[in-house]
Design a protein around this motif. Structure first.
Motif, PDB file in Angstrom:
ATOM      1  N   PRO A 132       3.373 -29.323  55.256  1.00  0.00           N
ATOM      2  CA  PRO A 132       4.219 -30.275  55.982  1.00  0.00           C
ATOM      3  C   PRO A 132       4.692 -31.438  55.114  1.00  0.00           C
ATOM      4  O   PRO A 132       3.991 -31.874  54.194  1.00  0.00           O
ATOM      5  CB  PRO A 132       3.293 -30.786  57.106  1.00  0.00           C
ATOM      6  CG  PRO A 132       2.199 -29.790  57.201  1.00  0.00           C
ATOM      7  CD  PRO A 132       2.029 -29.227  55.835  1.00  0.00           C
ATOM      8  N   GLY A 133       5.891 -31.938  55.450  1.00  0.00           N
ATOM      9  CA  GLY A 133       6.418 -33.111  54.771  1.00  0.00           C
ATOM     10  C   GLY A 133       5.782 -34.387  55.287  1.00  0.00           C
ATOM     11  O   GLY A 133       5.066 -34.396  56.295  1.00  0.00           O
ATOM     12  N   ALA A 134       6.063 -35.494  54.597  1.00  0.00           N
ATOM     13  CA  ALA A 134       5.436 -36.775  54.917  1.00  0.00           C
ATOM     14  C   ALA A 134       5.772 -37.240  56.336  1.00  0.00           C
ATOM     15  O   ALA A 134       4.906 -37.751  57.058  1.00  0.00           O
ATOM     16  CB  ALA A 134       5.867 -37.825  53.897  1.00  0.00           C
ATOM     17  N   ALA A 135       7.036 -37.073  56.751  1.00  0.00           N
ATOM     18  CA  ALA A 135       7.451 -37.555  58.074  1.00  0.00           C
ATOM     19  C   ALA A 135       6.706 -36.837  59.187  1.00  0.00           C
ATOM     20  O   ALA A 135       6.231 -37.460  60.147  1.00  0.00           O
ATOM     21  CB  ALA A 135       8.959 -37.384  58.244  1.00  0.00           C
ATOM     22  N   ASN A 136       6.571 -35.522  59.073  1.00  0.00           N
ATOM     23  CA  ASN A 136       5.888 -34.771  60.128  1.00  0.00           C
ATOM     24  C   ASN A 136       4.374 -34.961  60.096  1.00  0.00           C
ATOM     25  O   ASN A 136       3.717 -34.892  61.134  1.00  0.00           O
ATOM     26  CB  ASN A 136       6.259 -33.288  60.049  1.00  0.00           C
ATOM     27  CG  ASN A 136       7.622 -33.008  60.658  1.00  0.00           C
ATOM     28  OD1 ASN A 136       8.229 -33.884  61.278  1.00  0.00           O
ATOM     29  ND2 ASN A 136       8.106 -31.795  60.495  1.00  0.00           N
TER      30      ASN A 136
END
Length: 365
Positions: A132-136
């Motif tokens: 997962p990316g940082a935002a999620n």
């Protein structure tokens, strides 16, 4: 008392890997609830202003506030930039009277999540990548409504549903469309066809390996549909080796092909599984191995091969791939295994969840 139509804000910008599933979800939502009002958040960076209006959705722009992956000088500027983005995102949520925010990651997602939290709006997350990316990762701490492409994604409260795809992909009958698709690209209707693509921007390593093996492929009776990317050039003087810089309707490329050589971005893996097209996945060697993880499920199922970027050479194609392309039974078996890993109804599944969540929140009129 009647309830008004649901008002949904989608946040998934910058790259096609974020925008495409967001728009595919929005299409499914409108199909289930034609009166639903969908607004997209985006930034001036990336492909937002190109791809989103083309799909027919209103686009509201906010200042970009990317979250740095590492502690650099850019991190020092993040609080003020993020504050401005949250304020702008909040203004959009207030303006459209949003019932729910659905985020797909990317630059625009974190401000949307934080603005929604300030207003106590429900947040729905979709994560396409295994890593997962940082935002999620941030948003998964704010909501229990978390949906992912794969059960291998490590996010709290997550449910694996697949990736929302276009109906043109999920409804594709490759066998029924094959002959017409091959005519479209000037290929013969008989014999195996290898699809070569490095994605929308192309890939130098993939282009070089495939074009370097052109003579061996021709000698084995294999036709090639090579999508180079708009910034790349490959010379081919044989009608059995079709070269194009870009293909807008990829369902026809998938229908024409029996096998593919390609990168393993999340959308590519999902689309090939949905149509049952076996592949040799060549993950990008950077990004922390993210693309290797995306290909893991279909490779483990026997529906694809995995080859390192540095190992993809004309010799590898001759020694490993041509024997597969010359074996229809093996291709058929790999196709069935690839299909078994697909999730062709992820768009509708996610849309139903979001409509249920919006129904609980939105006021009566």
């Amino acid at each position: 008392m009647e309830t008004r139509a649901p008002r949904v804000v989608v946040a998934g910008g910058h790259s096609a890997g974020h925008i495409e599933p967001a728009m595919n979800f929005a299409d499914a939502l409108r199909k289930l609830a034609p009166a639903a009002e969908v607004t997209a958040l985006g930034t001036v960076r990336g492909l937002d202003t190109t791809l989103i209006p083309a799909r027919g959705y209103p686009l509201e722009l906010i200042p970009p506030a990317p979250l740095p992956r590492k502690a650099t000088r850019a991190l020092l500027k993040t609080p003020s930039r993020l504050r401005d983005s949250i304020r702008a995102a909040g203004a959009v949520l207030d303006q459209v009277k949003a019932d729910v925010v659905v985020g797909f990651g990317g630059y625009v997602a974190a401000p949307a999540y934080l603005a929604a939290r300030q207003r106590r709006l429900p947040i729905v997350i979709h994560e396409a990548n295994v890593r997962p990316g940082a935002a999620n990762r941030l948003a998964a701490r704010m909501t229990t409504h978390v949906y992912t492409a794969s059960p291998d994604v490590r996010l709290k409260h997550s449910t694996a549903i697949g990736i929302p795809l276009r109906p043109a992909i999920t409804g594709l009958d490759r066998l029924a469309t094959r002959e017409a698709a091959r005519r479209k690209f000037g290929l013969r209707p008989d014999g195996p066809v290898l699809l070569v693509t490095g994605g929308s921007q192309g890939a130098t390593a993939i282009n070089a390996a495939a074009s370097g093996a052109a003579e061996q492929l021709k000698a084995a009776g294999v036709q090639v549909l090579h999508i180079t990317g708009p910034q790349h050039t490959v010379e081919a003087n044989d009608p059995s080796y079709a070269v194009l810089p870009f293909v807008d309707e990829m369902q026809y490329a998938y229908a024409a092909a029996d096998f593919a050589i390609c990168r393993s971005g999340a959308m590519t893996c999902a689309e090939l599984a949905a149509v049952g097209l076996p592949a040799a996945f060549v993950p990008l060697p950077d990004r922390g191995g993210e693309q290797r993880l995306n290909a893991g499920p279909v490779v483990a199922a026997g529906g694809a091969l995995l080859v390192n970027d540095a190992d993809l050479t004309p010799a590898w194609i001759e020694a490993t791939l041509i024997p597969i392309l010359s074996d229809p039974a093996r291709i058929a078996a790999m196709s069935a295994r690839a299909s078994a890993t697909g999730a062709p109804n992820a768009d509708t599944v996610l849309a139903r969840h979001v409509l249920t969540i919006a129904e609980r929140h939105r006021p009566a009129r």
